[in-house]
Scaffold this active site. Structure first.
Site, PDB file in Angstrom:
ATOM      1  N   LYS A   1       0.829  -1.207   0.000  1.00  0.00           N
ATOM      2  CA  LYS A   1       0.000   0.000   0.000  1.00  0.00           C
ATOM      3  C   LYS A   1       0.865   1.261   0.000  1.00  0.00           C
ATOM      4  O   LYS A   1       0.573   2.237  -0.698  1.00  0.00           O
ATOM      5  CB  LYS A   1      -0.924  -0.008   1.228  1.00  0.00           C
ATOM      6  CG  LYS A   1      -1.747   1.276   1.428  1.00  0.00           C
ATOM      7  CD  LYS A   1      -2.706   1.531   0.277  1.00  0.00           C
ATOM      8  CE  LYS A   1      -3.428   2.868   0.409  1.00  0.00           C
ATOM      9  NZ  LYS A   1      -4.324   2.950   1.558  1.00  0.00           N
TER      10      LYS A   1
ATOM     11  N   LYS B   1       0.564  11.732   5.511  1.00  0.00           N
ATOM     12  CA  LYS B   1       0.885  10.657   6.464  1.00  0.00           C
ATOM     13  C   LYS B   1       1.351   9.412   5.743  1.00  0.00           C
ATOM     14  O   LYS B   1       2.359   8.790   6.116  1.00  0.00           O
ATOM     15  CB  LYS B   1      -0.350  10.353   7.324  1.00  0.00           C
ATOM     16  CG  LYS B   1      -0.188   9.207   8.312  1.00  0.00           C
ATOM     17  CD  LYS B   1      -0.679   7.851   7.794  1.00  0.00           C
ATOM     18  CE  LYS B   1      -2.161   7.833   7.551  1.00  0.00           C
ATOM     19  NZ  LYS B   1      -2.638   6.459   7.207  1.00  0.00           N
TER      20      LYS B   1
END
Length: 296
Positions: free
Chosen positions: A171, A240
């Site tokens: 991811k 993030k």
């Protein structure tokens, strides 16, 4: 199968509702946002008043949370998932997390006889609603196979990547590429329109040529018309995710020059106050610095 779902916000909510609507699994939900819980109970889920209640009797417990610290608190904190689950149950984290945090939580779960899968998703809120998101899964293959029917109820693309933590690594790589593509696109669009090109025609050329990427779609829907809020994927979350990818690069000694450059662009956009808006807000760094818009 009984499913407990913790965190039913922008991404978790659609995924949870698809489990209810597209399967015969019994689903219990917990979230601090009462409206988010109601959106799930309206389609047939049941509401739980605590983490302990949502995990009770569940075959699978899923979490979808914003930050690694949120996952750690919910999974390992007082009254959290670890304290509530019993041996034989399975915990699946759908959040975009740090690989080191995934392994920390996984070790704590394993010590209690609880299986864990890390299963971050990609495809945005649109994909979550349509059940077309991709899920990258790390963990024991037998545990994955047992959980697959639930995962397939809200995803068209479920890929087992390998051991625990491998889904999260996949991811982070995927998101880093996506953000770098977007950064290159906004730079190119600013250059082309500054030279007098029509932005719509330029996008048409790029989307039908070798410069095409998935970033084109998001740029066309969001940045070009200036529809940054509410976000499809918030800049704060994009920042993030890319930060986690850069941290992984540090750990492995892999230079990530494009990622670092894109992260600085995101940092500038956050500093300009665009953190809560869509991740395509990085375009506004160029527009602000140059005093002109790509369109309009």
């Amino acid at each position: 199968m009984k499913v407990g779902f913790i965190g039913v916000g922008n991404m978790g909510g659609p995924m949870c509702r698809n489990i209810v609507k597209r399967s015969n699994h019994a689903v219990s939900v917990f979230d601090l946002n009462a409206a988010a819980v109601k959106a799930c109970t309206d389609v047939g889920a049941s509401a739980a008043g605590s983490i302990a209640e949502v995990t009770k009797g569940a075959d699978l417990v899923l979490t979808s949370l914003p930050m690694p610290r949120d996952v750690e608190k919910v999974a390992l904190g007082e009254g959290g998932v670890l304290a509530s689950l019993k041996p034989g149950q399975t915990y699946i984290d759908l959040s975009t997390n740090a690989p080191s945090m995934v392994k920390k939580i996984g070790a704590a779960m394993a010590a209690k006889g609880i299986a864990m899968l890390d299963a971050p998703v990609s495809g945005g809120t649109t994909g979550a609603e349509a059940a077309t998101i991709a899920i990258m899964v790390g963990g024991d293959k037998k545990v994955f196979d047992d959980a697959l029917p639930v995962l397939q109820s809200f995803s068209a693309n479920v890929i087992h990547m390998g051991e625990l933590g491998s889904g999260t690594v996949a991811k982070l790589v995927n998101n880093m590429l996506s953000f770098c593509n977007l950064a290159a696109l906004v730079e190119g669009m600013m250059l082309g329109t500054s030279a007098g090109l029509d932005p719509d025609k330029l996008l048409q050329v790029i989307s039908s040529s070798s410069g095409n990427s998935n970033a084109i779609r998001n740029f066309t829907l969001r940045a070009l018309p200036g529809k940054y809020s509410p976000p499809s994927f918030a800049l704060d979350l994009a920042y993030k995710d890319l930060h986690l990818a850069l941290e992984l690069g540090d750990e492995l000694g892999v230079p990530l020059q494009q990622g670092a450059s894109t992260h600085n662009l995101q940092r500038l956009a956050k500093g300009m106050g665009f953190g809560g808006d869509d991740s395509t807000s990085v375009l506004r760094v160029y527009e602000t610095m140059l005093g002109r818009k790509v369109k309009g």
